[in-house]
Design an enzyme around this catalytic site. Structure first.
Site: not given
Ligand code: GLC
Length: 544
Positions: A41, A43, A45, A49, A221, A272
């Site tokens: 962190d 800043n 809070d 970041d 993702d 992925e």
């Molecule tokens: C991927 C991410 C996970 C997220 C999911 C939905 O599996 O690693 O954190 O909840 O996608 O986007």
């Protein structure tokens, strides 16, 4: 202001060199996952970041990593901790600004570290302007960008399909006008309709936005989920899956590859994607599609020599079939930290088998995690380190219920907060240098021995082990050999060589085993017993 910045020609020339003598960087890189809320962190809070990441780049440089994979940092209502993106071309104010992100990319490059950003194409946030417009008016053209459908049953009050969601909840939510929309994840994450050209154009433009800012790679993702069968059949054995791995998804990645190929430097697309069926998996890695895929097979595997060997063989076989590099992962922001997993009786990981609260032997888990580090850093391919792995952090299972925000908690009874706890940097008590105020999730008091500061000067620490292993990975010619071969030492010992000059031996049996004939001991994950390797210990050897 933002528009003006977008128009500036900020295409940057990539000047970083390959990490080993062989192919491009992404084939053999050590990639460090930064989960920005919990790294540091800057800043005050209580939330991590970009300022905090910039302040601690030296930690990553000294660790020796080749690249940072940044979990989503975009504006988001944080219904799924940033995986619900409201604007892919900006930074959430909690993390900083776009200008700071650009500075971080420059500073990382100056430190010899590449940058990978996380793109989430399957869904966006329900607060994204497209979805807000779609929701506001049943006739809005934006409805076509999503999966709106009437319900089943007489009154349309049954979901259009019985598909099960990734969070194990429902996959459809009904709107005020009676229609339903699809979300494979949380209701705040409506799925995009990838049959619509506007969706495709938008994401190609987002890729350019980040490549223009100098990023070296994109992590994609849930890459196999994008396309859906528009006839919405149920999921049934022996019929094509309605939303996983549809053939049409490959056109999307061919178009993305044309975008990445139009840039200089080795820009990489890392999906992925994991499916053990070699042919289906290989399709994603054809020469005009993704550069690499990211898989979790080893991560779910038990601490068991036979199963681990099978997992490694399965992974290497699938990648070799297409000439792609394998990727090795022990932990990430979604799963129980592996120090904890390996300290339990059941050492597997699966979202369907919740082991939270079962007894953990952290000393055993740590010993195995040290051995696993030498395993994952010496297998051929790219290796991912999740922030805190290098400190030997364990899962914080004592998070109070009122601090649980993860959508998985309500639906599965397992929250992912325990692996997302802010890192301990220094000092004797929380916030351990992470922040100047109370961090957004509680840090265990026992982490005082695990701060980066406490471990830095200690040659026996996890941090020292990671630093030494990563340095050797660069320096030892054997570790640049593209392949590995098993050595049969003992049925409960994983042993393999990389070329003639390097071997890794992981003793997973209950008794010590003799060191094989070697020239020198490069590194050991724990103390040896004379010339014997104790249980749950790994060594790297230079061979004669
Ligand atoms: C991927 C991410 C996970 C997220 C999911 C939905 O599996 O690693 O954190 O909840 O996608 O986007």
């Amino acid at each position: 202001m933002k528009g003006a910045r977008n128009q500036r020609n900020i295409r940057r020339k990539q000047v970083l060199v390959s990490t080993t003598d062989g192919g491009p960087w992404w084939r053999s890189a050590v990639i460090y996952q930064v989960y920005p809320r919990s790294f540091a962190d800057g800043n005050g809070d209580g939330v991590g970041d970009i300022g905090g990441i910039r302040a601690h780049l030296g930690h990553l440089r000294d660790l020796g990593v080749d690249a940072i994979w940044m979990s989503p940092w975009y504006p988001s209502p944080m219904a799924d901790a940033g995986y619900d993106v409201a604007d892919f071309r900006d930074i959430d104010p909690v993390f900083g600004s776009l200008t700071e992100a650009e500075t971080l990319i420059e500073e990382a490059h100056a430190a010899g570290i590449r940058m990978i950003v996380d793109i989430v194409p399957n869904h966006i946030s329900s607060e994204h302007p497209w979805f807000k417009a779609a929701l506001a008016d049943p006739d809005a053209p934006e409805r076509e960008l999503f999966w709106f459908r009437p319900g089943r049953g007489e009154n349309g009050d049954e979901m259009p399909t019985d598909w099960r969601g990734e969070f194990d909840g429902t996959t459809w939510t009904r709107t005020a006008d009676g229609q339903w929309y699809l979300h494979l994840f949380a209701p705040e994450q409506p799925d995009l309709n990838w049959d619509h050209p506007k969706v495709r154009e938008e994401f190609e433009s987002i890729l350019r936005f980040w490549f223009d800012r100098g990023v070296d790679g994109i992590r994609i993702d849930s890459a196999a989920l994008l396309l859906k069968d528009p006839s919405l059949p149920e999921v049934m054995a022996d019929t094509p899956h309605p939303f996983h791995d549809l053939d049409g998804v490959h056109d999307v990645y061919r178009a993305w590859r044309r975008v990445s190929d139009s840039y200089d430097g080795d820009r990489a697309l890392i999906g992925e994607v994991w499916m053990p069926e070699v042919e289906r998996f290989a399709n994603y890695l054809r020469p005009d599609e993704l550069h690499a895929a990211f898989n979790f097979d080893l991560l779910g595997c038990a601490w068991d020599p036979v199963l681990m060997r099978e997992s490694i063989d399965r992974t290497l076989h699938a990648h070799a079939a297409v000439g792609a590099p394998a990727t090795w992962v022990l932990s990430n922001h979604d799963v129980t930290r592996h120090v904890t997993r390996y300290g339990r009786e059941d050492t597997t990981f699966s979202f369907d088998n919740n082991l939270d609260g079962t007894p953990v032997d952290l000393e055993l888990g740590t010993r195995r995690a040290r051995a696993a580090a030498l395993l994952s850093l010496s297998l051929p391919g790219a290796t991912y380190i999740y922030q805190g792995d290098e400190l030997g952090l364990w899962e914080n299972e004592a998070i109070p219920e009122d601090q649980r925000q993860d959508p998985m908690w309500a639906r599965r009874g397992h929250g992912r907060e325990g692996c997302r706890v802010p890192l301990p940097w220094s000092g004797d008590e929380s916030p351990f240098g992470f922040s100047t105020v109370t961090p957004w999730l509680p840090q265990p008091a026992d982490w005082k021995g695990l701060t980066a500061q406490a471990q830095s000067g200690d040659p026996s620490s996890m941090l020292s082990l990671y630093r030494s292993a990563i340095a050797l990975r660069r320096a030892e010619p054997g570790l640049h050999e593209p392949a590995m071969a098993w050595i049969d030492l003992h049925p409960e010992v994983l042993a393999y060589c990389r070329g003639a000059a390097f071997a890794c031996v992981v003793n997973m049996s209950g008794a010590s085993v003799a060191l094989p004939d070697h020239e020198s001991l490069l590194l050991a994950s724990g103390p040896l017993d004379g010339d014997r390797i104790p249980p749950d210990t790994a060594v790297w050897l230079r061979m004669r």
